[in-house]
Structure formats: structure tokens, C-alpha cells
Design an enzyme around this catalytic site. Sequence first.
Site, mmCIF file in Angstrom:
data_model
loop_
_atom_site.group_PDB
_atom_site.id
_atom_site.type_symbol
_atom_site.label_atom_id
_atom_site.label_comp_id
_atom_site.label_asym_id
_atom_site.label_seq_id
_atom_site.Cartn_x
_atom_site.Cartn_y
_atom_site.Cartn_z
ATOM 1 N N CYS A 81 -11.710 46.472 -25.540
ATOM 2 C CA CYS A 81 -12.026 46.489 -24.353
ATOM 3 C C CYS A 81 -10.042 45.496 -24.142
ATOM 4 O O CYS A 81 -9.976 46.410 -24.725
ATOM 5 C CB CYS A 81 -12.599 45.356 -23.359
ATOM 6 S SG CYS A 81 -11.812 45.141 -21.749
ATOM 7 N N ASP A 99 -14.652 36.450 -21.702
ATOM 8 C CA ASP A 99 -14.523 35.788 -20.116
ATOM 9 C C ASP A 99 -15.347 34.201 -20.097
ATOM 10 O O ASP A 99 -14.410 34.238 -19.103
ATOM 11 C CB ASP A 99 -15.112 36.988 -19.582
ATOM 12 C CG ASP A 99 -14.769 38.509 -19.355
ATOM 13 O OD1 ASP A 99 -14.607 38.560 -20.399
ATOM 14 O OD2 ASP A 99 -13.478 38.201 -18.193
ATOM 15 N N LYS A 115 -16.793 41.834 -22.299
ATOM 16 C CA LYS A 115 -16.847 42.896 -22.164
ATOM 17 C C LYS A 115 -17.783 43.476 -22.383
ATOM 18 O O LYS A 115 -18.709 43.368 -23.453
ATOM 19 C CB LYS A 115 -15.742 43.823 -22.177
ATOM 20 C CG LYS A 115 -15.919 45.324 -21.882
ATOM 21 C CD LYS A 115 -16.279 45.976 -20.403
ATOM 22 C CE LYS A 115 -15.096 45.246 -19.738
ATOM 23 N NZ LYS A 115 -15.326 44.946 -17.731
ATOM 24 N N LYS A 139 -11.193 28.910 -21.118
ATOM 25 C CA LYS A 139 -12.036 29.653 -21.201
ATOM 26 C C LYS A 139 -13.962 29.043 -21.396
ATOM 27 O O LYS A 139 -14.482 29.771 -21.474
ATOM 28 C CB LYS A 139 -11.466 31.545 -22.210
ATOM 29 C CG LYS A 139 -10.798 32.253 -21.466
ATOM 30 C CD LYS A 139 -10.862 32.878 -22.355
ATOM 31 C CE LYS A 139 -9.183 33.737 -22.121
ATOM 32 N NZ LYS A 139 -9.244 34.344 -22.145
HETATM 33 C C1 RUB Z 1 -11.973 42.294 -19.927
HETATM 34 C C2 RUB Z 1 -12.035 41.190 -20.585
HETATM 35 C C3 RUB Z 1 -11.131 40.625 -22.135
HETATM 36 C C4 RUB Z 1 -11.457 39.463 -21.522
HETATM 37 C C5 RUB Z 1 -11.019 38.602 -22.118
HETATM 38 O O1 RUB Z 1 -12.736 42.383 -19.031
HETATM 39 O O2 RUB Z 1 -13.619 41.751 -21.470
HETATM 40 O O3 RUB Z 1 -12.254 41.123 -23.524
HETATM 41 O O4 RUB Z 1 -11.345 38.641 -19.892
HETATM 42 O O5 RUB Z 1 -9.084 39.103 -21.998
HETATM 43 P P1 RUB Z 1 -12.114 43.831 -17.344
HETATM 44 P P2 RUB Z 1 -8.159 38.238 -21.395
HETATM 45 O O6 RUB Z 1 -11.421 43.978 -17.754
HETATM 46 O O7 RUB Z 1 -13.618 43.833 -16.575
HETATM 47 O O8 RUB Z 1 -12.105 42.168 -16.570
HETATM 48 O O9 RUB Z 1 -7.432 37.890 -23.565
HETATM 49 O O10 RUB Z 1 -6.867 39.212 -21.336
HETATM 50 O O11 RUB Z 1 -8.098 36.755 -20.826
#
Ligand code: RUB
Length: 323
Positions: free
Chosen positions: A129, A198, A209, A234
Site C-alpha cells: 500500500c 492503521d 491495508k 496508531k
Molecule cells: C492506507 C494504509 C497504510 C496505513 C499507514 O490505507 O493501509 O498502510 O494507513 O499509513 P488507505 P501511514 O489507502 O485505505 O488509507 O504510515 O501513512 O500512516
Amino acid sequence: MIPEEVLRVAEDIREMRVRGASRIARAAVEALLLAAEKYQGSDPGDFALYMRRVAEVLVSTRPTAVTLPNAVNYVVSALRGARGSVEELRGLVVERCRSFISYIDSALDRIAEIGSRVLSSGDVVLTHCNSLAAIKVIARAHERKGLSRVYATETRPRFQGLTTYRMLSQAGVEVVLIPDSAVRYVMREVDKVVVGADAIAANGAVVNKIGTSLIALAARERGVDFYVAAETYKFSPYTLIGELVEIEEREASEVVPADLLAKHPLLSVRNPAFDVTAPEYVTGIITELGVFPPAAAALVLREMYRSEPGAEAPALVRGVEEE
Ligand code: RUB
């Protein structure tokens, strides 16, 4: 009345024009800041009510990234029990917004620094992702010691892998994009997996994801280390009080174009956006406070959140408060 610009931010989060847990948190906090600045009344009670309404609109946009309620609660909890004029209350909100935003930046920088130490010169890394935290780790490791290449999954059905490709290429990293289904096929070449999160539950389970848990299985099969890069906001305080992390299910039209769906009225489609990786598959969680085994998640939560009796959920990120 909630300002138009604030509603637009909520819509951008809901429609995934703003994506990734930390960028979602940042956008929400910036929207709270804007909302506070735009408030024109003179009744402090009405201001507090208005800020709570704005908070609810923002939190309702996407259910899984716990950064959203964590960030929003951190800001609006400044008003809990607070007295004073609208100007004074606005000042409290603005200060919380600014401290949270600067905490995001410093946390990501520390994660990059700490995380770059778990990667080695010449490593082949796989990521999934588009995670800012994972990208910062990979880019810093490449800058310090040079990585061979990164496999980035395209990330069905929204293709966030292309954003990962753009961001890592800008940092000089060689990126090879693969279909999500090719992960097990390339795993024999991979030295380490680094993904984002997330939400992290009190038992150390990682919500990220959709497809992340399959990647963890493939990594385990080959004995490849599986790291999660995640800021402490998180970690989900709600899981400490027994709640489960809600997994967002999105529209079928993200998987099958609407015109094709119309041609197949009996076709049923599911589009879960996230999945859960069990703690036993996670080598370490790279946070701004250090690299922890997933079993330490409850301790991190206890360290980071202050329980307030009677509060809906513990709301304050202590590290943020002290910044
Ligand atoms: C994004 C996703 C990312 C996490 C962490 O999902 O799963 O791996 O949010 O991201 P989506 P970060 O595209 O559905 O928002 O490290 O940027 O917080």
C-alpha cells in the site's frame, strides 16, 4: 454551522483523496484548527458544542484508522472542564492542534531514524500500500546504507502502490511494482518486509491495508522479518477496554466498474479495505519510542494514554502533551 472548507476535508477523507492513517489524522487536525479559527460566536458553551460537532463529522468519515479518533479526541479533550471566553477556549484548541501536527513530524522522523537501523545495506525490502511511516524508514535506510530494491504492491483495488513508487523513486530507491497476488512469488528474493498500520490493538495485532496478513504469512513461510512502522497514536486505546477495530467495507464499484456491475445485477462483491495480522507474525513494531515486540503493545498503550475515570475512552497522548 460547520464551515464549507471543513466539510470538504471530511469528504476528501471519506472519498480517499486523503489517504494513509497519519495523513488522515493531520488533515482532521488541520480541519479542527480551521473550524476553531472560523467560529464567530461569543458563547463559550456554544463554541464547545460546535467543536464537538465538527469532531463527530470528521471521526465519522472512515472507521478503521484509529489515528482519526485519537487525534480528534486529543484536540477536543482540551475543552473538557475548561472555562473562559471563546478566545481563551479557541487558544486551547489551536495550541493542541499545533502540538499534534508538530508531533506527527517529529514522530515520523524518529521512526525513520530508528527503523533505518533494522534494515541492512543491500537489503531487498517489500512494502504494501502507501504508508508514510514505512516509506520514511525505507528512504532513510537507503540514504544511510543503500538498499538493493523495493518491491511495492500495486494495492488492489485503489492502486496506492503507484504513490509509493513515486515517493520512493524521489528518494532514489529502485522500485519494482508487483500485483498483490505476486507477493509469495517474489518473497524468496526479499530480506525484510516493512509495512505501516492503521491501528494496533492492545494484544499487538496489526490492522493495515487488506492483504497485509497474507504478506505476513508468506514472510513467515520464508523466515523473512516482518516489521510494522507506526507512530504511537496508531495504538488503539479502545481495544484496551475490549472494543474491536472496525474493518471498513467499501463500495463494490471500487472493485468492479459501475457499468459492469449494472450488467451483472446478481453479482455480489465484497471490498474490505483492511485486515488483521496476528501478533505472532510481527517481528517488531517500529515506533518513535523504539522497536517493540507486539506483546508490548498493551504496555505502550498504558504508557501513552492516561485513563480518565468516566471518560468515554482514554484520550491523551502523553508524548504529545509533553512536546
Ligand atoms: C492506507 C494504509 C497504510 C496505513 C499507514 O490505507 O493501509 O498502510 O494507513 O499509513 P488507505 P501511514 O489507502 O485505505 O488509507 O504510515 O501513512 O500512516
